[in-house]
Design an enzyme around this catalytic site. Structure first.
Site, PDB file in Angstrom:
ATOM      1  N   CYS A 203      40.869  28.157  40.666  1.00 35.09           N
ATOM      2  CA  CYS A 203      40.674  29.445  40.005  1.00 35.09           C
ATOM      3  C   CYS A 203      39.397  30.058  40.559  1.00 35.09           C
ATOM      4  O   CYS A 203      38.826  29.546  41.521  1.00 35.09           O
ATOM      5  CB  CYS A 203      40.630  29.284  38.487  1.00 35.09           C
ATOM      6  SG  CYS A 203      39.339  28.158  37.916  1.00 35.09           S
ATOM      7  N   THR A 204      38.916  31.128  39.961  1.00 35.09           N
ATOM      8  CA  THR A 204      37.790  31.863  40.536  1.00 35.09           C
ATOM      9  C   THR A 204      36.526  31.017  40.638  1.00 35.09           C
ATOM     10  O   THR A 204      35.991  30.800  41.717  1.00 35.09           O
ATOM     11  CB  THR A 204      37.500  33.130  39.721  1.00 35.09           C
ATOM     12  OG1 THR A 204      38.684  33.917  39.636  1.00 35.09           O
ATOM     13  CG2 THR A 204      36.400  33.951  40.371  1.00 35.09           C
TER      14      THR A 204
END
Length: 314
Positions: A203-204
């Site tokens: 994810c980010t």
């Protein structure tokens, strides 16, 4: 000239009085002229703040002075600039242009998967999650499995629209509009065929993978990993010369960031199909859908998602 920076951070740790933490964090940010979004719960803290470099450094140092936040996971990126017309008394260089305001809230979850009772957190962080991999260790895993003819599955832990402008090569991207839909997707059995494969969640900045990987482990996925520090830390290590393709979507006014000038442009304008990494909200004020749209199409007509385009046509 003052330098603008954006800080992305989180810490999973038990907090007995989240509202007291909220008041402290709000006052600290306001005193330093920082803007952004901070979420706090009994499970920890999750935030993105921006402002003048010295002020952001001061914020991180003071936050880490709190014993529960000493091990806070922090990532840095370039900001768009500073607005000197809206400076606070103790922030002579102004406030971040990347955030319209400062928001500090207490929530049931610091990342909303809709399952606060499922996540187990202690002073060491999330319990029962996937094995952490540094970017270098990720490459080692991929190379090792390739030697034996096995594939490593990259599993995107973000909203599906984020992957439209950037993702790991060959990644599985579940069709989810928000993180609250992941539990139902996993429970549906749609990805049960991956339970015997090595799965790397990403994810980010790493926080969504903390929760997602633990949910996958509890549902019988046998070999689950999580990219430690997320795409941001991977980009710091390998830029655009590794396994990542495209731009990284971010939830502030920058819209997206590139790790190098050589970043591939993999997004396609939803209206004309041209290559772009530009994203824009649906123009209907009640809609939160994000659309990939080139600048020319955006200038010609306000972007609308398929649902609201049909409403206008009717």
């Amino acid at each position: 000239m003052a330098v603008s920076k954006v800080l992305l951070y989180y810490a999973f740790t038990p907090l007995a009085d989240p509202d007291a933490i909220r008041l402290w964090q709000r006052d600290l940010c306001e005193s330093l002229g920082l803007r952004g979004r901070i979420l706090i719960s009994t499970q920890g803290i999750n935030g993105t703040v921006g402002g003048e470099l010295g002020a952001v450094k001061n914020y991180l140092r003071k936050t880490r002075d709190y014993p529960a936040f000493r091990g806070i996971d922090a990532k840095w990126s370039e900001g768009s600039g500073l607005d000197s017309s809206q400076s606070y008394p103790q922030a002579p260089y102004g406030v971040s242009l990347d955030f319209p305001r400062l928001v500090v809230k207490v929530r049931d979850e610091i990342v909303s998967f809709g399952a606060p009772g499922e996540l187990r957190v202690d002073e060491t962080g999330v319990r029962g999650g996937g094995t952490r991999l540094t970017p270098a260790e990720l490459h080692e895993l991929v190379a090792e499995r390739a030697e034996h003819g096995d594939d490593v599955v990259f599993f995107d832990g973000r909203n599906s629209f984020e992957a439209e402008i950037g993702r790991f090569a060959g990644a599985v991207v579940p069709d989810v509009k928000n993180t609250r839909e992941f539990a139902a997707v996993l429970d549906s059995g749609a990805y049960d065929h991956l339970k015997g494969k090595p799965v790397v969640t990403y994810c980010t900045g790493g926080i969504r993978c903390e929760v997602l990987s633990s949910m996958m482990v509890s549902r019988g996925f046998g070999e689950v990993y999580q990219l430690d520090g997320g795409i941001v830390r991977y980009g710091e290590a390998f830029g655009d010369s590794g396994l990542w393709n495209g731009s990284l979507y971010v939830f502030d006014d920058r819209g997206s960031v590139d790790f190098t000038p050589d970043a591939a442009v993999i997004g396609e304008c939803h209206r004309c199909g041209s290559s772009t990494s530009r994203m824009q909200n649906c123009s209907d004020p009640q809609c939160r859908v994000q659309l990939v749209i080139c600048e020319q199409c955006d200038q010609n007509q306000a972007p609308r998602c398929a649902q609201h385009a049909r409403i206008v046509a009717a």
